[in-house]
Design a protein around this motif. Sequence first.
Motif, PDB file in Angstrom:
ATOM      1  N   ASP A  33      65.895  74.923-140.460  1.00 15.94           N
ATOM      2  CA  ASP A  33      64.639  74.288-140.854  1.00 15.94           C
ATOM      3  C   ASP A  33      64.339  73.079-139.971  1.00 15.94           C
ATOM      4  OD1 ASP A  33      64.285  76.085-142.931  1.00 15.94           O
ATOM      5  OD2 ASP A  33      65.421  74.858-144.338  1.00 15.94           O
ATOM      6  N   ILE A  34      63.047  72.878-139.720  1.00 21.00           N
ATOM      7  CA  ILE A  34      62.572  71.742-138.933  1.00 21.00           C
ATOM      8  C   ILE A  34      61.808  70.797-139.850  1.00 21.00           C
ATOM      9  CG2 ILE A  34      61.219  71.026-136.920  1.00 21.00           C
ATOM     10  CD1 ILE A  34      63.520  72.793-136.149  1.00 21.00           C
ATOM     11  N   SER A  35      62.002  69.490-139.652  1.00 15.06           N
ATOM     12  CA  SER A  35      61.293  68.496-140.450  1.00 15.06           C
ATOM     13  C   SER A  35      60.366  67.668-139.568  1.00 15.06           C
ATOM     14  CB  SER A  35      62.293  67.561-141.149  1.00 15.06           C
ATOM     15  OG  SER A  35      61.621  66.501-141.817  1.00 15.06           O
ATOM     16  N   ARG A  36      59.132  67.476-140.043  1.00 14.69           N
ATOM     17  CA  ARG A  36      58.206  66.545-139.389  1.00 14.69           C
ATOM     18  C   ARG A  36      58.084  65.324-140.297  1.00 14.69           C
ATOM     19  NH1 ARG A  36      52.883  68.871-136.707  1.00 14.69           N
ATOM     20  NH2 ARG A  36      52.992  66.708-135.969  1.00 14.69           N
ATOM     21  N   PRO A  37      58.751  64.234-139.951  1.00 14.31           N
ATOM     22  CA  PRO A  37      58.906  63.096-140.870  1.00 14.31           C
ATOM     23  C   PRO A  37      57.668  62.202-140.965  1.00 14.31           C
ATOM     24  CG  PRO A  37      60.015  62.639-138.806  1.00 14.31           C
ATOM     25  CD  PRO A  37      59.482  64.036-138.687  1.00 14.31           C
ATOM     26  N   GLY A  38      56.567  62.760-141.479  1.00 16.82           N
ATOM     27  CA  GLY A  38      55.364  61.951-141.653  1.00 16.82           C
ATOM     28  C   GLY A  38      55.518  60.950-142.782  1.00 16.82           C
ATOM     29  N   MET A  39      56.028  61.420-143.940  1.00 13.89           N
ATOM     30  CA  MET A  39      56.232  60.515-145.066  1.00 13.89           C
ATOM     31  C   MET A  39      57.271  59.455-144.735  1.00 13.89           C
ATOM     32  SD  MET A  39      54.153  61.446-147.446  1.00 13.89           S
ATOM     33  CE  MET A  39      54.825  60.603-148.869  1.00 13.89           C
ATOM     34  N   GLU A  40      58.266  59.843-143.961  1.00 20.89           N
ATOM     35  CA  GLU A  40      59.315  58.882-143.587  1.00 20.89           C
ATOM     36  C   GLU A  40      58.757  57.779-142.696  1.00 20.89           C
ATOM     37  OE1 GLU A  40      61.183  62.482-145.090  1.00 20.89           O
ATOM     38  OE2 GLU A  40      59.609  62.106-143.616  1.00 20.89           O
ATOM     39  N   MET A  41      57.816  58.133-141.815  1.00 20.05           N
ATOM     40  CA  MET A  41      57.193  57.106-140.972  1.00 20.05           C
ATOM     41  C   MET A  41      56.460  56.067-141.825  1.00 20.05           C
ATOM     42  SD  MET A  41      57.803  57.600-137.694  1.00 20.05           S
ATOM     43  CE  MET A  41      59.452  57.940-138.275  1.00 20.05           C
ATOM     44  N   ALA A  42      56.003  56.508-143.023  1.00 16.14           N
ATOM     45  CA  ALA A  42      55.320  55.590-143.933  1.00 16.14           C
ATOM     46  C   ALA A  42      56.298  54.815-144.808  1.00 16.14           C
ATOM     47  CB  ALA A  42      54.344  56.368-144.809  1.00 16.14           C
ATOM     48  N   GLY A  43      57.593  55.146-144.693  1.00 14.35           N
ATOM     49  CA  GLY A  43      58.608  54.401-145.417  1.00 14.35           C
ATOM     50  C   GLY A  43      59.185  55.090-146.625  1.00 14.35           C
ATOM     51  N   TYR A  44      58.800  56.360-146.887  1.00 10.61           N
ATOM     52  CA  TYR A  44      59.293  57.085-148.061  1.00 10.61           C
ATOM     53  C   TYR A  44      60.464  57.976-147.640  1.00 10.61           C
ATOM     54  CZ  TYR A  44      59.278  59.835-152.357  1.00 10.61           C
ATOM     55  OH  TYR A  44      59.625  60.436-153.538  1.00 10.61           O
ATOM     56  N   PHE A  45      61.683  57.545-147.959  1.00 11.03           N
ATOM     57  CA  PHE A  45      62.886  58.266-147.559  1.00 11.03           C
ATOM     58  C   PHE A  45      63.660  58.840-148.755  1.00 11.03           C
ATOM     59  CE2 PHE A  45      62.084  56.061-143.653  1.00 11.03           C
ATOM     60  CZ  PHE A  45      62.677  56.827-142.660  1.00 11.03           C
ATOM     61  N   THR A  46      63.046  58.879-149.928  1.00 16.80           N
ATOM     62  CA  THR A  46      63.751  59.324-151.126  1.00 16.80           C
ATOM     63  C   THR A  46      64.280  60.745-150.981  1.00 16.80           C
ATOM     64  OG1 THR A  46      62.353  57.902-152.490  1.00 16.80           O
ATOM     65  CG2 THR A  46      63.579  59.651-153.616  1.00 16.80           C
ATOM     66  N   TYR A  47      63.482  61.631-150.417  1.00 18.47           N
ATOM     67  CA  TYR A  47      63.889  63.034-150.248  1.00 18.47           C
ATOM     68  C   TYR A  47      63.982  63.398-148.763  1.00 18.47           C
ATOM     69  CZ  TYR A  47      62.803  63.352-155.217  1.00 18.47           C
ATOM     70  OH  TYR A  47      62.785  63.153-156.577  1.00 18.47           O
ATOM     71  N   TYR A  48      64.464  62.473-147.969  1.00 15.27           N
ATOM     72  CA  TYR A  48      64.549  62.675-146.527  1.00 15.27           C
ATOM     73  C   TYR A  48      65.600  63.744-146.182  1.00 15.27           C
ATOM     74  CZ  TYR A  48      65.757  61.634-141.657  1.00 15.27           C
ATOM     75  OH  TYR A  48      66.024  61.717-140.314  1.00 15.27           O
ATOM     76  N   PRO A  49      65.197  64.866-145.567  1.00  9.29           N
ATOM     77  CA  PRO A  49      66.155  65.917-145.185  1.00  9.29           C
ATOM     78  C   PRO A  49      66.848  65.565-143.863  1.00  9.29           C
ATOM     79  CG  PRO A  49      63.936  66.622-144.632  1.00  9.29           C
ATOM     80  CD  PRO A  49      63.806  65.254-145.276  1.00  9.29           C
ATOM     81  N   ALA A  50      67.824  64.705-143.935  1.00  6.83           N
ATOM     82  CA  ALA A  50      68.459  64.171-142.730  1.00  6.83           C
ATOM     83  C   ALA A  50      69.202  65.229-141.930  1.00  6.83           C
ATOM     84  CB  ALA A  50      69.419  63.041-143.116  1.00  6.83           C
ATOM     85  N   GLU A  51      69.612  66.331-142.580  1.00  6.02           N
ATOM     86  CA  GLU A  51      70.420  67.341-141.893  1.00  6.02           C
ATOM     87  C   GLU A  51      69.577  68.267-141.016  1.00  6.02           C
ATOM     88  OE1 GLU A  51      68.828  69.050-145.600  1.00  6.02           O
ATOM     89  OE2 GLU A  51      69.817  67.160-145.049  1.00  6.02           O
ATOM     90  N   ARG A  52      68.254  68.094-141.033  1.00  4.11           N
ATOM     91  CA  ARG A  52      67.376  68.931-140.213  1.00  4.11           C
ATOM     92  C   ARG A  52      67.018  68.242-138.899  1.00  4.11           C
ATOM     93  NH1 ARG A  52      62.750  70.920-144.562  1.00  4.11           N
ATOM     94  NH2 ARG A  52      64.172  71.680-146.189  1.00  4.11           N
ATOM     95  N   ILE A  53      66.587  69.036-137.913  1.00  3.01           N
ATOM     96  CA  ILE A  53      66.020  68.476-136.693  1.00  3.01           C
ATOM     97  C   ILE A  53      64.719  67.767-137.061  1.00  3.01           C
ATOM     98  CG2 ILE A  53      64.887  69.062-134.511  1.00  3.01           C
ATOM     99  CD1 ILE A  53      66.885  71.278-134.122  1.00  3.01           C
ATOM    100  N   GLN A  54      64.542  66.562-136.549  1.00  5.62           N
ATOM    101  CA  GLN A  54      63.336  65.777-136.814  1.00  5.62           C
ATOM    102  C   GLN A  54      62.390  65.913-135.628  1.00  5.62           C
ATOM    103  OE1 GLN A  54      63.127  64.424-139.925  1.00  5.62           O
ATOM    104  NE2 GLN A  54      65.164  65.342-140.190  1.00  5.62           N
ATOM    105  N   LEU A  55      61.223  66.492-135.878  1.00  3.88           N
ATOM    106  CA  LEU A  55      60.250  66.747-134.818  1.00  3.88           C
ATOM    107  C   LEU A  55      59.110  65.731-134.915  1.00  3.88           C
ATOM    108  CD1 LEU A  55      59.177  68.487-132.504  1.00  3.88           C
ATOM    109  CD2 LEU A  55      58.206  70.040-134.213  1.00  3.88           C
ATOM    110  N   LEU A  56      58.956  64.956-133.866  1.00  3.82           N
ATOM    111  CA  LEU A  56      57.923  63.923-133.819  1.00  3.82           C
ATOM    112  C   LEU A  56      56.811  64.364-132.878  1.00  3.82           C
ATOM    113  CD1 LEU A  56      60.204  60.747-133.565  1.00  3.82           C
ATOM    114  CD2 LEU A  56      59.167  61.723-135.615  1.00  3.82           C
ATOM    115  N   GLY A  57      55.613  64.489-133.430  1.00  7.88           N
ATOM    116  CA  GLY A  57      54.457  64.873-132.632  1.00  7.88           C
ATOM    117  C   GLY A  57      53.494  63.718-132.464  1.00  7.88           C
ATOM    118  N   LYS A  58      52.303  64.048-132.020  1.00  8.21           N
ATOM    119  CA  LYS A  58      51.302  63.016-131.741  1.00  8.21           C
ATOM    120  C   LYS A  58      50.909  62.260-133.009  1.00  8.21           C
ATOM    121  CE  LYS A  58      46.934  62.463-129.244  1.00  8.21           C
ATOM    122  NZ  LYS A  58      45.853  63.173-128.501  1.00  8.21           N
TER     123      LYS A  58
END
Length: 312
Positions: A33-58
Amino acid sequence: MLSVTAKDLMEEFRLELLNAETDVAFRPIKISDISRPGMEMAGYFTYYPAERIQLLGKTEMSFFRELPVEDKKDRMERLCTYDTPAVVLSRGLDAPAELIDAANQVGVPVLRSDMTTTRLSSQLTNFLESQLAPMTAIHGVLVDIYGVGVLITGSSGVGKSETALDLVRRGHRLVADDSVEIRQEHEGNLVGRAPELIKHLLEIRGLGIINVMTLFGAGSVRNYKRIGMAIHLELWDQKKQYDRLGLDEETMKVFDTDLPKITVPVRPGRNLAVIIEVAAMNFRLKRMGINAAQQFSDQLTNVIEEGDRDDY
């Protein structure tokens, strides 16, 4: 547990490693699974799937650039954990210094690609699902017959390889002989291939090992094929009752998938290649909704019922 590494992704997709230390490229990736950490960029890490590849786009990076300086450092430090397998930047985006610093502290590889985010996400997911799919090895032969992947099994010496050779001569394509590596890439989707050491090779008793691609050309082999059905060859047993109509439907369970299976008795005078070829064609017809055995059974039932009515 199966795993790939960031180095495998670099070689497959020509990704650029942005870390100074190259050892981080060997960190294992165990989840497709791939994660796009949009919510994490806003500071919400409660359900952050850290074990996945984090894909950062534009989108993610545009939002990140508007954050206060203290928040930028905090976001990247929380994004890069000891469980994070990799952070990938799409569209050739520049990696912010906060990301590189946070990644270096915990050994997270930071990779960059020129592909668009959607395309990169799709290709990464497909590659990881293929590489991380459950795998088993089965003794048998896999041949592509009219687009149907036919797994031929049976005891040693029953004639599997000789039958495969005959099928190749008839224009079909060999995938694997002797050992078939099977991966369940999706539910109900089994893909077979040959181990690298014996790819394109056939072992014929009395003749030895032959290279099918060299003898019959590149069109006679395939590197992998989705398996549609299994055919089990067994020596003819006079005491056993074999299916003569084709109404009995056997299955062979591989992982969570029930593979349609046909048992073909072997004895002198039977042309196994033709029988298996016709079995593959009949399998295709069944998938198209044409079942000759069922049609015959229905017609026979109708004749019997009409005869009973005539008696009255």
